[in-house]
Design an enzyme around this catalytic site. Structure first.
Site, mmCIF file in Angstrom:
data_model
loop_
_atom_site.group_PDB
_atom_site.id
_atom_site.type_symbol
_atom_site.label_atom_id
_atom_site.label_comp_id
_atom_site.label_asym_id
_atom_site.label_seq_id
_atom_site.Cartn_x
_atom_site.Cartn_y
_atom_site.Cartn_z
ATOM 1 N N GLU A 12 0.818 -1.219 0.000
ATOM 2 C CA GLU A 12 0.000 0.000 0.000
ATOM 3 C C GLU A 12 0.847 1.262 0.000
ATOM 4 O O GLU A 12 0.390 2.313 -0.441
ATOM 5 C CB GLU A 12 -0.935 -0.010 1.209
ATOM 6 C CG GLU A 12 -1.970 1.089 1.184
ATOM 7 C CD GLU A 12 -3.117 0.845 2.142
ATOM 8 O OE1 GLU A 12 -3.619 1.822 2.710
ATOM 9 O OE2 GLU A 12 -3.523 -0.331 2.319
ATOM 10 N N ASP A 120 -3.040 -3.056 3.313
ATOM 11 C CA ASP A 120 -3.450 -3.116 4.717
ATOM 12 C C ASP A 120 -4.695 -3.986 4.843
ATOM 13 O O ASP A 120 -5.612 -3.931 4.007
ATOM 14 C CB ASP A 120 -3.742 -1.713 5.249
ATOM 15 C CG ASP A 120 -2.469 -0.883 5.375
ATOM 16 O OD1 ASP A 120 -1.376 -1.469 5.318
ATOM 17 O OD2 ASP A 120 -2.581 0.344 5.518
ATOM 18 N N ASP A 122 -7.600 -4.162 6.181
ATOM 19 C CA ASP A 122 -8.886 -3.649 6.645
ATOM 20 C C ASP A 122 -9.754 -3.412 5.415
ATOM 21 O O ASP A 122 -9.361 -3.733 4.286
ATOM 22 C CB ASP A 122 -8.708 -2.366 7.467
ATOM 23 C CG ASP A 122 -7.941 -1.295 6.700
ATOM 24 O OD1 ASP A 122 -7.667 -1.477 5.496
ATOM 25 O OD2 ASP A 122 -7.614 -0.256 7.309
ATOM 26 N N TYR A 338 -0.381 -2.995 13.515
ATOM 27 C CA TYR A 338 -1.197 -2.113 12.683
ATOM 28 C C TYR A 338 -2.117 -1.270 13.573
ATOM 29 O O TYR A 338 -2.868 -1.818 14.390
ATOM 30 C CB TYR A 338 -2.022 -2.941 11.699
ATOM 31 C CG TYR A 338 -2.721 -2.126 10.656
ATOM 32 C CD1 TYR A 338 -2.000 -1.383 9.724
ATOM 33 C CD2 TYR A 338 -4.107 -2.103 10.584
ATOM 34 C CE1 TYR A 338 -2.640 -0.634 8.749
ATOM 35 C CE2 TYR A 338 -4.761 -1.357 9.604
ATOM 36 C CZ TYR A 338 -4.023 -0.625 8.699
ATOM 37 O OH TYR A 338 -4.659 0.116 7.738
ATOM 38 N N CYS A 800 -72.769 26.795 -23.212
ATOM 39 C CA CYS A 800 -71.444 26.175 -23.199
ATOM 40 C C CYS A 800 -71.246 25.373 -24.476
ATOM 41 O O CYS A 800 -72.146 24.613 -24.875
ATOM 42 C CB CYS A 800 -71.312 25.269 -21.972
ATOM 43 S SG CYS A 800 -69.779 24.315 -21.936
ATOM 44 N N CYS A 803 -70.921 21.304 -23.140
ATOM 45 C CA CYS A 803 -72.057 20.522 -22.646
ATOM 46 C C CYS A 803 -73.399 21.115 -23.043
ATOM 47 O O CYS A 803 -74.444 20.490 -22.843
ATOM 48 C CB CYS A 803 -71.981 20.389 -21.124
ATOM 49 S SG CYS A 803 -72.205 21.956 -20.247
ATOM 50 N N CYS A 825 -69.336 28.409 -17.726
ATOM 51 C CA CYS A 825 -70.211 27.255 -17.573
ATOM 52 C C CYS A 825 -70.313 26.891 -16.101
ATOM 53 O O CYS A 825 -69.298 26.857 -15.395
ATOM 54 C CB CYS A 825 -69.663 26.074 -18.382
ATOM 55 S SG CYS A 825 -70.674 24.576 -18.263
ATOM 56 N N CYS A 830 -66.435 21.423 -17.419
ATOM 57 C CA CYS A 830 -66.269 22.105 -18.707
ATOM 58 C C CYS A 830 -65.392 23.341 -18.579
ATOM 59 O O CYS A 830 -64.488 23.565 -19.391
ATOM 60 C CB CYS A 830 -67.642 22.527 -19.262
ATOM 61 S SG CYS A 830 -68.726 21.121 -19.623
#
Length: 908
Positions: A12, A120, A122, A338, A800, A803, A825, A830
């Protein structure tokens, strides 16, 4: 060199490679040559592994060979909305400063049959091991890969490791990958958010150059800051309270005994006085109990990383960062094992006597080591265990004798001494003491005193850092009576707890699972480097104004982002990955989804951060203080340049817009209704518009600037499907209406900022004709809606066009149309709408499909989508790129060249 298997060994660090090569070669036939990197030498020698002759090549990396980073288009701070970083693509790559190391590994791996990893032992080392594997197998996929596991750079450990090669642990590596990705995404998103939101908005005096200040957020760093701030708040909020207690002492020929009131203390002065007067009136003390017992003070557990850092801080006032630096140097020199380990118990196979034997010649503790090894002394005791085992390394212990090296500093000597004395203590018998407790009765009130005498110091003889003091009590017998020498009513005040020391802080982090033994000191250092906290000469921490403001802001939001709970869960999940109980993908999805939700909520409540910062810092007059203005909230990918993102922001006039982050190269912009008072991007996605995702926006409109039957709250889409937004743009325009309030209808001079090309048709982009006369578009007014004359009243009635129901005549109450009548409306489905004067003039109205959005959709955009946000109708918003806005016509006259609010026919 003899023939045999060619083995590439990778350590490492360069110093570890050199040490291991020296140990394995025993200094015979060792040759060194240069690699591509001048810092990472290559050592060559012959060796035999389990009877197999080998040509050993030993080199190294320098920590991690690879980095995890976002893809290039996400790396710049203003390249995207920070929320996108929770799912933006990431990649692992070898940075430029490590390319020479990579080339060395590739060149040597091509000519080798084995790869032995000496990283290492770990999780972090295992992750680096797989980085090396990736590089080497990319050029030689036939490599036999082995793992050497060791805990000390000493002969017996190294030779044992090479003769017992193992396999690399993918689970450990995956756990580190998960941690790296989680920390990168969370840290980058929150750091960009905080910095862009606050740095330019306030005069932050924590740093010399606040324009370059980075307000970083880390998922471990912030809970660590939280411990400091919480203790500080506890101290600040403490209100001293007076209390009273009765103290008693008795002097005899054997000495003085001090008795404490077993009630402790009273906060009620009157009650305390009454009880005290009762004692004074009848002061005879009667001994009610005498208890003598043997007490043991046990030695500490074997030393792990956290205890090493805590004890070095407590005994020598060394920072955790400096402690780990010195410990690492002692390890690389072969003097201690370590130093990054969670284990606090030795395995039965460890030869503890051999370790003690090496220390017999030391002038300070050598004689104690000799006593330990003498069976007649009875001093030896097999060490107990604290119950932690990381399955990677033993507890920290001495591996080589030293009475002090010439190159050592005072801290090297101190730390080596601590490791040795701690080891000798943990294999020793506990200290033995005789403790006596005496209880007396005065007028019905009970008092007690205790004393201790040490019978055998045992481990305390060598562990000079601890004491077990005590005072001797005179001899008392049950039933004995005496008159106290003093009997007083004393007052005192409650005191707050002290600031956290470094040892306290490490204890909090360890208890709550924040960070690992290898990273805790880094998190503390970052707090100091970022000016979030300070540390005094007694190693006690206080938050700075900046650190306290940030924690206060998140606390006021109601989110415990500064609390340890979220990170503790993540740490448990990553441990589960390292044990193979959970997959990396599963943990990433769970953690990031949870933190993304926190991020979105935090940004919606960012005003709390502003308020908290305002408590400590003055506002600056620099522009760009608002993160939304500076970067914007991501809505969608820009469909014009295909490179940057469309984000929600405000223009210089304060009006909301959606613009491309690639400006000025890309000028694509979408103007929003001028009646918008607030807007925020939500996590909801439009199901109609493509390509997605397109995030919906929660809009709040000013009530007086929209027609009465529109809701002030609307969850909308800018992708083209939202009819409500299109209608409100036509009615209200895209500019601010505040200047026009109270002045009647807008005139044609108030043209909305549509960003269409000046003097050109918005459809074909050619000059010489208006948009209304464009030959490429069909023009003309829409057909007039059915209308009839009421025979009895003589008034016009409108039906309208959806409708067929008769419409109701109503009166508008907006700032621009107050008093103007319109037909609508009665059916909410609508939503037909037409102005009365247009019907009278024969101009056709329009039937708008308006959404009946309730006002309870919520400021955070979690309500249902409006009915108007349906399928796209082919219309688009005005674009700064000049893209056609087909389907857009004036609501009043139908002309596509202008909006209804500036129609010349309006009001005629």
């Amino acid at each position: 060199m003899s023939r045999g298997v060619r083995v590439l060994n990778v350590a490492e660090k360069p110093s570890v490679a050199k040490s291991v090569a020296n140990i394995l070669s025993r200094g015979q036939g060792l040759r060194m040559r240069e690699g591509r990197s001048r810092y990472n030498k290559i050592y060559e020698f012959n060796y035999s592994i389990n009877g197999c002759p080998c040509q050993m090549l030993f080199t190294s990396v320098t920590g991690h060979l690879m980095e995890l980073e976002f893809e290039d288009r996400y790396r710049k701070w203003h390249s995207c909305d920070p929320v996108l970083l929770f799912q933006a693509p990431v990649r692992k790559f070898v940075p430029e400063d490590k390319l020479d190391i990579k080339r060395t590994l590739e060149e040597e791996a091509r000519m080798c049959q084995w790869l032995v990893l000496w990283l290492d032992c770990d999780r972090e080392g295992e992750n680096i091991a797989f980085e090396v594997i990736d590089v080497c197998t990319s050029v030689n996929r036939h490599l036999t890969i082995k793992r050497a596991r060791f805990s000390a750079l000493i002969d017996r450990d190294i030779h044992r490791a090479v003769q017992n090669l193992d396999n690399a642990n993918k689970y450990f590596a995956d756990a580190v990958d998960a941690r790296q990705e989680i920390d990168l995404r969370i840290g980058a998103s929150f750091t960009r958010f905080q910095t862009m939101l606050l740095r330019d908005a306030f005069v932050i005096d924590s740093a010399t150059d606040d324009r370059n200040l980075v307000l970083s957020y880390g998922p471990c760093q912030f809970p660590t800051l939280g411990f400091i701030v919480e203790r500080y708040w506890e101290i600040q909020s403490h209100e001293p309270e007076e209390f009273w207690t009765i103290n008693c002492s008795h002097r005899s020929d054997e000495g003085i005994a001090t008795f404490s009131w077993m009630r402790g203390h009273f906060f009620d002065h009157a009650c305390a006085v009454i009880i005290y007067e009762m004692c004074v009136e009848d002061p005879t003390a009667t001994v009610t109990k005498v208890r003598q017992q043997e007490k043991l003070k046990y030695p500490p557990y074997p030393l792990n990383t956290i205890e090493l850092e805590k004890r070095a801080s407590r005994y020598f006032r060394m920072s955790s960062e400096h402690t780990m630096k010195v410990a690492e140097e002692l390890y690389q020199s072969g003097f201690i094992s370590y130093p990054r380990t969670e284990t606090d118990g030795f395995s039965p196979n460890t030869d503890l006597h051999a370790i003690v034997q090496e220390q017999q010649g030391h002038p300070g503790w050598g004689s104690y080591a000799q006593r330990l090894l003498d069976p007649a002394s009875g001093l030896w005791r097999n060490p107990s265990s604290g119950g932690h085992d990381d399955k990677a390394h033993p507890p920290i212990h001495p591996t080589k004798f030293s009475s002090g090296e010439s190159g050592w500093s005072q801290d090297h000597n101190r730390l080596y001494e601590l490791v040795v004395r701690h080891f000798l203590a943990c294999v020793s018998q506990p200290a033995v003491g005789a403790e006596t407790t005496v209880e007396i009765d005065i007028a019905g009130e009970m008092f007690s005193a205790s004393g201790r005498v040490i019978l055998a110091k045992n481990y305390l003889d060598v562990y000079r850092f601890e004491s077990w003091g005590g005072s001797l009590l005179p001899t008392y017998a049950v039933g004995q009576q005496f008159i106290p020498t003093t009997l007083t009513l004393d007052s005192g005040v409650t005191r707050p707890p002290p600031l956290l020391s470094e040892a306290d802080l490490l204890g909090c982090m360890d208890k709550e699972g924040i960070g690992t033994d290898a990273t805790m000191h880094d998190h503390i250092k970052k707090l100091l480097d970022r000016f979030y906290a300070t540390k005094d000469s007694n190693t006690r921490f206080s938050p700075t104004n900046l650190g306290e403001a940030l924690v206060m802001g998140y606390d006021d939001m109601g989110y415990k982002l500064w609390k340890p709970y979220l990170r503790a869960v993540m740490e448990r999940d990553m441990k589960a990955v390292s044990e193979g109980n959970k997959s990396k993908a599963e943990v990433l999805e769970t953690c990031l989804q949870q933190m993304k939700a926190c991020f979105v909520d935090a940004r919606l409540n960012k005003v709390k951060l502003f308020e908290a910062m305002g408590v400590f810092f003055e506002r600056s007059n620099r522009p760009g203080g608002d993160e939304q203005h500076a970067s914007g909230e991501f809505i969608r990918r820009c469909g014009h340049c295909q490179e940057a993102d469309i984000v929600l922001r405000k223009n210089r006039d304060g009006n909301f817009m959606a613009g491309c982050m690639g400006y000025p190269q890309c000028r694509n912009a979408i103007w929003l209704p001028g009646s918008v008072s607030e807007a925020a991007v939500t996590t909801n996605v439009c199901n109609s518009c493509t390509p997605g995702p397109i995030y919906l926006i929660q809009f709040t409109f000013r009530r007086l600037e929209i027609p009465p039957n529109y809701s002030t709250n609307h969850l909308g889409c800018i992708g083209g499907c939202d009819q409500i937004l299109r209608q409100l743009i036509e009615i209200c325009g895209t500019g601010s209406r505040s200047a026009a309030r109270g002045r009647g209808p807008a005139t044609s001079s108030n043209v909305p900022r549509s960003n269409t090309r000046q003097g050109a048709c918005i459809y074909c982009h050619q000059s010489g004709h208006s948009s209304g006369d464009c030959p490429s578009q069909s023009s003309g007014h829409r057909s007039v809606r059915p209308r009839t004359m009421n025979a009895q009243s003589g008034q016009i009635s409108v039906s309208c066009n959806t409708c067929g129901a008769p419409c109701t005549l109503r009166t508008a109450n907006t700032a621009q149309n107050r008093g103007r009548k319109f037909y609508s409306c009665p059916s909410q489905e609508c939503n037909f709408f037409v102005w009365e004067d247009n019907v009278s003039n024969g101009n056709g109205g329009r039937g708008f499909q308006r959404a009946n959005v309730s006002s309870g959709s919520g400021a955070r955009g979690r309500g249902a989508r409006g009915a108007g946000a349906g399928h796209a109708t082919g219309g688009t918003f005005v674009s700064a790129t000049g893209d056609p806005n087909s389907g857009r016509r004036c609501f009043v006259c139908g002309d596509p060249s202008h909006f209804a609010n500036v129609c010349p026919n309006r009001g005629n």
